[in-house]
Design a protein around this motif. Structure first.
Motif, PDB file in Angstrom:
ATOM      1  N   PRO A 118     -18.142  -8.786   8.924  1.00 19.13           N
ATOM      2  CA  PRO A 118     -16.859  -8.118   9.158  1.00 19.13           C
ATOM      3  C   PRO A 118     -16.935  -7.149  10.334  1.00 19.13           C
ATOM      4  CG  PRO A 118     -17.619  -7.867   6.870  1.00 19.13           C
ATOM      5  CD  PRO A 118     -18.770  -8.352   7.671  1.00 19.13           C
ATOM      6  N   GLU A 119     -15.788  -6.718  10.805  1.00 17.69           N
ATOM      7  CA  GLU A 119     -15.732  -5.706  11.860  1.00 17.69           C
ATOM      8  C   GLU A 119     -16.313  -4.383  11.341  1.00 17.69           C
ATOM      9  OE1 GLU A 119     -14.733  -5.784  15.104  1.00 17.69           O
ATOM     10  OE2 GLU A 119     -14.570  -7.974  14.889  1.00 17.69           O
ATOM     11  N   GLY A 120     -16.938  -3.653  12.237  1.00 20.14           N
ATOM     12  CA  GLY A 120     -17.386  -2.305  11.905  1.00 20.14           C
ATOM     13  C   GLY A 120     -18.836  -2.194  11.509  1.00 20.14           C
ATOM     14  N   PHE A 121     -19.567  -3.325  11.468  1.00 17.71           N
ATOM     15  CA  PHE A 121     -20.962  -3.304  11.037  1.00 17.71           C
ATOM     16  C   PHE A 121     -21.869  -3.897  12.111  1.00 17.71           C
ATOM     17  CE2 PHE A 121     -18.450  -3.604   7.135  1.00 17.71           C
ATOM     18  CZ  PHE A 121     -18.980  -2.556   6.394  1.00 17.71           C
ATOM     19  N   THR A 122     -23.124  -3.456  12.114  1.00 20.10           N
ATOM     20  CA  THR A 122     -24.144  -4.145  12.895  1.00 20.10           C
ATOM     21  C   THR A 122     -24.571  -5.394  12.111  1.00 20.10           C
ATOM     22  OG1 THR A 122     -26.125  -3.122  11.918  1.00 20.10           O
ATOM     23  CG2 THR A 122     -24.969  -1.877  13.643  1.00 20.10           C
ATOM     24  N   ALA A 123     -25.478  -6.171  12.696  1.00 25.51           N
ATOM     25  CA  ALA A 123     -25.958  -7.373  12.016  1.00 25.51           C
ATOM     26  C   ALA A 123     -26.933  -7.050  10.883  1.00 25.51           C
ATOM     27  CB  ALA A 123     -26.613  -8.314  13.027  1.00 25.51           C
TER      28      ALA A 123
END
Length: 483
Positions: free
Chosen positions: A152-157
């Protein structure tokens, strides 16, 4: 031969070459779960399905190092006799080629379904992560069903370790995550069919009250109901030590709270470390058909001198804790050895009372019960547990396997120390304090020739000890040269 089968055969061959060395190591456990060769870490997919307990595990079969992980697999009907099953998952597809990372299991529609993180790295070592599914109808062979959740948007991998459960008519998932601001968090998702998942938001994060700057990554979340409360279990990374708190490289613990499924809001209390010992991380729980919430943890900590353990040269590294029942008592989670662990006992070797000091010889696979106002206990001249009646501080000491220097872990016992139950297994000890009020889980690489137990009390003590079984785990199958 496809890539999945090719990797399985390579792993089985690697184990067969190493198995005799591994099993002959005097430090290899008698009744704890350990890898047939190579490195074991997080417990995965911990579940009771169709009456059988299944415990999967992160596994590197080719080396005592981290890398492109497989899912190994143990099963048991009774929680004391375990069988090493065929490999469950290999890193054989585009979406998991650099590792089938941690996850969970559910039983649904007569299938055992695994949820796991597919780890992918490109030539520049940039990470991608995918939440993936595999299914089985027999509990032994698994078919991958591909990616079900993308980032999702807003996170690193750094977005991994899905734990899935059912509440009323829907399914829910928590995932350990790092936000774009590089703070630890837990993501929350929902599905009504286990196929399409909707991201609902962040349940908690490193700056949500009462937390402040509480780590750069949260791993292995688990969310469950216990004693009428909702418990968030997770393993934060990046927390500085503070007195007797947070002394391991990374921590594992819980926050008690309340989850509002409609608003996707989780209000909670402060973080409490779950284990006070030197080696404990990435625990996972399941609910069994007796209504027990049972936890298993990894008896290790990443990046904490793990490759300096003496078993590395013998071709294996790490093991699991015993399964423990969780109970919420007066706002504290107690961890209690399962009743089934009594079935491990073979011979009672000690039954003494009426003395303030006791010295005895015990097996390297033993259970020891000490009751009374305990002051000090020394095990194999290698570990000392001491209680200070004035400060109420209980401290475990051992020589570091990295440099031999004395290292310590402690906890406060406001009501004193009156009971210890120890499970000793060749190179480990799990110490249950005051019927589970606190636990110290630690590796213990004592000299082979030493078998002495010493206990001293402020008053007279009662001590009972049993020798435990050495044949609790069956590894004679695809992995074994005896196969």
């Amino acid at each position: 031969m496809n890539r999945n089968e090719e990797l399985k055969q390579q792993a089985y061959s690697a184990v067969k070459k190493q198995s005799s060395t591994v099993r002959l190591d005097p430090y290899f456990p008698a009744y704890h779960l350990a890898p047939p060769a190579g490195l074991l870490n997080d417990p995965n997919g911990w579940i009771q399905w169709k009456g059988i307990y299944h415990l999967f595990f992160q596994w590197m079969p080719f080396d005592t190092a981290h890398g492109a992980k497989f899912w190994g697999h143990f099963s048991s009907e009774n929680l004391t006799d375990w069988t090493l099953e065929p490999i469950a998952l290999t890193p054989s597809d585009w979406f998991d080629k650099n590792g089938c990372y941690s996850g969970s299991a559910i039983g649904s529609d007569d299938k055992l379904t695994l949820f796991y993180t597919g780890n992918v790295k490109n030539e520049q070592n940039q990470r991608e992560s995918y939440q993936c599914v595999a299914e089985s109808t027999d509990g032994r062979t698994f078919e991958k069903k591909g990616v079900k959740v993308e980032l999702p948007e807003g996170f690193t991998a750094h977005f991994r370790d899905p734990k899935v459960w059912q509440h009323k008519d829907n399914w829910y998932m928590v995932i350990g995550a790092q936000t774009k601001e590089e703070t630890g968090s837990v993501a929350f998702l929902e599905s009504n069919d286990l196929e399409k998942w909707t991201y609902r938001g962040i349940l908690s994060h490193a700056n949500q009250e009462p937390f402040h700057d509480f780590g750069y990554m949260w791993e292995c979340p688990d969310l469950f109901e216990l004693g009428g409360k909702d418990i968030l279990l997770f393993s934060p990374q990046g927390i500085a030590s503070d007195g007797i708190q947070y002394n391991n490289e990374y921590q594992s613990g819980y926050a008690i709270g309340k989850l509002n499924y409609d608003s996707a809001q989780f209000t909670h209390e402060d973080f409490v470390e779950l284990d006070r010992g030197f080696e404990f991380y990435a625990p996972q729980t399941t609910l069994d058909d007796k209504g027990r919430r049972i936890l298993v943890g990894w008896m290790g900590v990443p990046d904490q001198n793990e490759f300096k353990q003496p078993t590395v040269k013998e071709g294996w590294l790490h093991q699991m804790t015993l399964p423990r029942e969780l109970k919420l008592i007066d706002g504290t989670i107690f961890q209690i050895p399962l009743e089934e662990m009594k079935e491990l006992r073979t011979t009672q070797t000690i039954k003494e009372s009426g003395k303030q000091q006791h010295t005895a010889s015990i097996s390297r696979a033993s259970e020891v019960q000490v009751d009374g106002k305990i002051q000090k206990l020394t095990l194999f001249d290698n570990m000392t547990l001491q209680f200070n009646e004035q400060s109420k501080l209980l401290t475990l000491e051992r020589p570091s396997y990295a440099d031999g220097q004395t290292e310590r872990r402690s906890c406060l016992l406001p009501n004193g120390l009156y009971s210890l139950q120890l499970f000793i297994d060749h190179s480990s000890v799990e110490i249950f304090v005051n019927q589970g009020e606190a636990v110290f889980t630690s590796r213990m690489f004592a000299d082979e020739g030493v078998s002495t137990l010493f206990a001293e009390g402020y008053e007279e003590l009662q001590i009972t000890a049993w020798t435990l079984r050495n044949d609790a785990v069956n590894m004679k199958n695809e992995y074994s040269a005896e196969g």
